[in-house]
Design a protein around this motif. Structure first.
Motif, PDB file in Angstrom:
ATOM      1  N   HIS A  14       0.814  -1.144  -0.026  1.00 28.30           N
ATOM      2  CA  HIS A  14       0.220   0.114   0.049  1.00 28.30           C
ATOM      3  C   HIS A  14       0.820   2.041  -0.320  1.00 28.30           C
ATOM      4  CE1 HIS A  14       0.883  -0.460   4.129  1.00 28.30           C
ATOM      5  NE2 HIS A  14       0.652   0.812   5.186  1.00 28.30           N
TER       6      HIS A  14
ATOM      7  N   LEU B  30      -1.405  13.584  -4.670  1.00 32.45           N
ATOM      8  CA  LEU B  30      -1.069  12.184  -4.720  1.00 32.45           C
ATOM      9  C   LEU B  30      -0.093  12.261  -6.801  1.00 32.45           C
ATOM     10  CD1 LEU B  30      -1.904   9.146  -5.789  1.00 32.45           C
ATOM     11  CD2 LEU B  30      -3.877   9.549  -6.524  1.00 32.45           C
TER      12      LEU B  30
ATOM     13  N   THR C 119      -3.270   1.894  -7.057  1.00 30.45           N
ATOM     14  CA  THR C 119      -3.915   2.156  -5.715  1.00 30.45           C
ATOM     15  C   THR C 119      -4.690   3.580  -5.706  1.00 30.45           C
ATOM     16  OG1 THR C 119      -2.007   0.709  -5.245  1.00 30.45           O
ATOM     17  CG2 THR C 119      -3.558   1.564  -3.461  1.00 30.45           C
ATOM     18  N   TYR C 120      -3.937   4.304  -5.667  1.00 34.72           N
ATOM     19  CA  TYR C 120      -5.292   5.741  -5.316  1.00 34.72           C
ATOM     20  C   TYR C 120      -5.791   7.018  -5.972  1.00 34.72           C
ATOM     21  CZ  TYR C 120      -2.484   4.522  -1.204  1.00 34.72           C
ATOM     22  OH  TYR C 120      -2.152   3.494   0.307  1.00 34.72           O
TER      23      TYR C 120
ATOM     24  N   GLU D 208      -7.610   8.293   0.835  1.00 33.38           N
ATOM     25  CA  GLU D 208      -7.090   7.461   1.554  1.00 33.38           C
ATOM     26  C   GLU D 208      -5.636   6.978   1.575  1.00 33.38           C
ATOM     27  OE1 GLU D 208      -8.132   4.410   3.185  1.00 33.38           O
ATOM     28  OE2 GLU D 208     -10.206   6.143   2.877  1.00 33.38           O
ATOM     29  N   LEU D 209      -4.853   7.548   0.587  1.00 32.01           N
ATOM     30  CA  LEU D 209      -3.066   8.172   0.364  1.00 32.01           C
ATOM     31  C   LEU D 209      -3.148   9.204   1.994  1.00 32.01           C
ATOM     32  CD1 LEU D 209      -0.565   7.409  -0.617  1.00 32.01           C
ATOM     33  CD2 LEU D 209      -0.906  10.187  -1.847  1.00 32.01           C
TER      34      LEU D 209
ATOM     35  N   THR E 112      -5.967  -0.205   3.899  1.00 31.62           N
ATOM     36  CA  THR E 112      -4.892   0.902   3.683  1.00 31.62           C
ATOM     37  C   THR E 112      -4.266   1.170   5.675  1.00 31.62           C
ATOM     38  OG1 THR E 112      -5.851   2.971   3.904  1.00 31.62           O
ATOM     39  CG2 THR E 112      -4.886   1.972   1.753  1.00 31.62           C
TER      40      THR E 112
END
Length: 513
Positions: A25, A61, A97-98, A104-105, A408
Motif C-alpha cells: 500500500h 497524489l 491504488t489511490y 486514502e493516500l 490501508t
C-alpha cells in the motif's frame, strides 16, 4: 532533524513497529527516497471527513507520482538502472491504488508520519529525565506482548490436542463398528447347523471380548482426553480474561480519559493503533478458542460418553461468549468526539470506530450507525440498563451512517460529516439554572453480526457531555460547563465518567446454536 533520519536509528521493537507500517500500500523505498518531500507537505491541512477535500488529496497524489518519476529519471549507472525501474513501478502502483480514492493516500501517510513521530519521541524520552516513565510503559507493553505469546502457545497446544482427540475418536468409531459387525455375525450363527455354529462361535466370542475390552479402555481414555482438553481451555480463558481486563479496563479507559482531558486543552490522546492491534489479537485468539470449544462439543455429540464433560463444555461456551461479547461491545468507541458546545442549525461531525471490526469481518456486512441526542436523565437511565423507551431529546439531521472499512489502515469506522441539530427538547429548569448548565449526550448505536450471524450484537456508546446553545452569546457559559465536567468528572472502573462516559453498553441479541 528530519523524522525519517531519526526513524532509521530506531532499534528493537520500535524498529519492527516502524517497518510494519510499510507494504504494497506504501513501499518503504518511497518513504526513503522522497522523505524530504513527504515531510514538507501539509497533510494535516486536509480534512479526511470532508469529501470536498478530495481535489487537494488528488493534487498531492499527482505531485507524489511526479516526484517519484523525476527521482527515477535522475538515476544513472548500473545500480541506478535497477532503482529507476523500481521507482517507476512504484509510481504506477500508487497511481493505480489511490487514483480513485486519493483521501486514502492522505490517511495512510498521516498514519505513517504520526506513528514514526511517536516512536521517535518515545525513543528520545527513554534517554531523558522522564525515561523512567517510558521504561515503565515499555515494560507494561512487553508484559502484554508476552501474555499474547503465552496465549498463542496455549491455543496451539489445545489445537494439537483436539486433533489428536479427533483421530482417536475416529479410530474408536471404526472399532465400534467392528464390534457391531461381530455381533451381527454371532446373531447369524443361529441359522446355521449346530456343528457349524460350534465350530465358528468360540473364535467370534473371543474376538468380541477382545474388541469390547479395548472399547471400554479406549472410552475411558477418550473421556480423559476430553477432560484434559477442557481444563486446558479453562486455563486459556482465565488468561484471556486477565489480558482483556488489562487492555479494556486499563489501557482503553486511560485513552478515553486522555481524550476527555484533550477537550480541555490537554495533550492529544494519541492514536489507537496499538490498542487496535491488541484488541485484534484478543479477537483472533478468542475466536480460535471458541471454534475449538465448538469442535469439542461436536465430537461429544458424535460420540456421547457419560460424564461431566457436557456440563464443562457448556460452561466453556458460555464463558467464551461472555468474553467475546465484552470485547466487541467495549471496542465500539468514539474516535472523534462531537463538539461539546453544540449550536442548533450548525453542522458538526463525529467519528465512531470498531477496533475489532476488520479482524471479525464485520465489514463484510457493513453495519449502520445511528446518532441520537439524549438528556442527562436518559443517559443515567441507560447506564443503569433501565428502559428509556428510545425517546430522544431533539432531532439530528443526517444522523445515519454506514461503517466503512479502510484497507490501508485496517480500520472500520463511520464518519458523520454533516450532522446538524435541528431542534432540542429541554427539561423543566428550576430556580436559577441556566440553559448553559443543562447537559446532553450523543448516543451512537448499531447492530452487527459476528461469525456469519452466529452472534448478533446491539451496541451503544455515549459521547462526552454536550451543552446546546442557540446563540453565540451563550458560548462562554456553555464552555465553562463542559470544561468543569471534563476536569472533575469522577473516574470509575467500567466507564470514564459519571454520568457521561465514552462507554459501550451491549445486549446480546441471540446466540446461534
Amino acid at each position: 532533524m528530519a523524522v525519517w533520519i531519526q526513524a532509521q536509528q530506531l532499534q528493537g521493537d520500535a524498529l519492527h513497529q516502524m517497518q510494519s507500517l510499510y507494504g504494497q500500500h506504501f513501499p518503504i523505498e518511497v518513504r526513503h527516497y522522497l522523505s524530504q518531500w513527504i515531510e514538507g507537505q501539509l497533510w494535516d491541512a486536509i480534512d479526511l471527513e470532508n469529501p470536498q477535500e478530495e481535489f487537494k488529496a488528488k493534487r498531492l497524489l499527482d505531485s507524489l507520482i511526479q516526484e517519484l518519476q523525476n527521482k527515477a529519471e535522475h538515476q544513472v549507472g548500473e545500480d541506478g538502472f535497477l532503482l529507476k525501474i523500481k521507482l517507476g513501478h512504484y509510481a504506477s502502483q500508487l497511481k493505480s491504488t489511490y487514483d480513485r480514492c486519493p483521501l486514502e493516500l492522505v490517511r495512510c501517510i498521516k498514519h505513517i508520519l504520526y506513528t514514526e513521530q511517536r516512536l521517535v519521541r518515545e525513543a528520545t524520552n527513554s534517554s531523558s529525565p522522564v525515561g523512567g516513565m517510558m521504561d515503565s510503559m515499555s515494560q507494561k507493553y512487553q508484559q502484554i506482548n508476552q501474555a499474547f505469546e503465552e496465549l498463542r502457545l496455549l491455543t496451539q497446544d489445545t489445537e494439537n490436542d483436539l486433533r489428536k482427540l479427533q483421530q482417536n475418536q475416529e479410530y474408536f468409531i471404526i472399532q465400534y463398528q467392528e464390534s457391531l459387525r461381530i455381533q451381527a455375525q454371532l446373531t447369524s450363527l443361529a441359522t446355521l447347523p449346530p456343528a457349524d455354529r460350534q465350530l465358528r462361535e468360540p473364535a467370534l466370542l473371543s474376538k468380541r471380548a477382545t474388541v469390547e475390552a479395548w472399547l471400554t479402555r479406549e472410552a475411558n481414555t477418550l473421556q480423559k482426553y476430553r477432560l484434559d482438553l477442557a481444563e486446558k481451555h479453562q486455563k486459556t480463558l482465565q488468561l484471556l480474561r486477565k489480558q482483556q481486563t488489562i487492555i479494556l479496563d486499563d489501557e482503553l479507559i486511560q485513552w478515553k480519559r486522555r481524550q476527555q482531558l484533550a477537550g480541555n486543552g490537554g495533550p492529544p490522546e494519541g492514536g489507537l493503533d496499538i490498542l487496535q492491534s491488541w484488541c485484534e489479537k484478543l479477537a483472533e485468539t478468542i475466536w480460535q478458542n471458541r471454534q475449538q470449544i465448538r469442535r469439542a462439543e461436536h465430537l461429544r455429540q458424535q460420540l456421547p460418553i457419560p460424564g461431566p464433560i457436557e456440563e464443562l463444555l457448556n460452561e466453556l461456551n458460555s464463558t467464551i461468549t461472555d468474553i467475546i461479547s465484552a470485547l466487541v461491545t467495549s471496542t465500539f468507541i468514539i474516535e472523534k468526539q462531537p463538539p461539546q458546545v453544540l449550536k442548533t442549525q450548525t453542522k458538526f461531525a463525529a467519528t465512531v470506530r470498531l477496533l475489532v471490526g476488520g479482524k471479525l469481518n464485520v465489514h463484510m456486512n457493513p453495519p449502520q450507525v445511528k446518532a441520537t441526542i439524549i438528556s442527562e436523565q436518559q443517559a443515567k437511565a441507560l447506564l443503569k440498563n433501565e428502559n428509556t423507551r428510545n425517546d430522544s431529546s431533539g432531532e439530528i439531521l443526517n444522523n445515519n451512517c454506514v461503517m466503512e472499512y479502510h484497507q490501508t489502515t485496517g480500520t472500520l469506522s463511520a464518519h458523520f460529516r454533516n450532522m446538524s441539530l435541528k431542534r432540542i427538547k429541554r427539561s423543566d429548569r428550576r430556580g436559577a439554572e441556566s440553559v448553559t448548565e443543562e447537559k446532553f449526550t450523543i448516543l451512537f448505536e448499531s447492530q452487527f453480526s459476528v461469525g456469519g450471524n452466529e452472534l448478533v450484537f446491539q451496541v451503544k456508546t455515549l459521547s462526552l457531555p454536550v451543552v446546546v446553545i442557540v446563540h453565540g452569546s451563550q458560548d462562554n457559559n456553555a464552555t465553562a460547563t463542559v470544561l468543569w465536567d471534563n476536569a472533575f468528572a469522577e473516574p470509575v472502573s467500567k466507564c470514564l465518567t459519571v454520568p457521561f462516559v465514552c462507554i459501550s453498553v451491549f445486549s446480546l441479541i441471540h446466540t446461534a446454536t
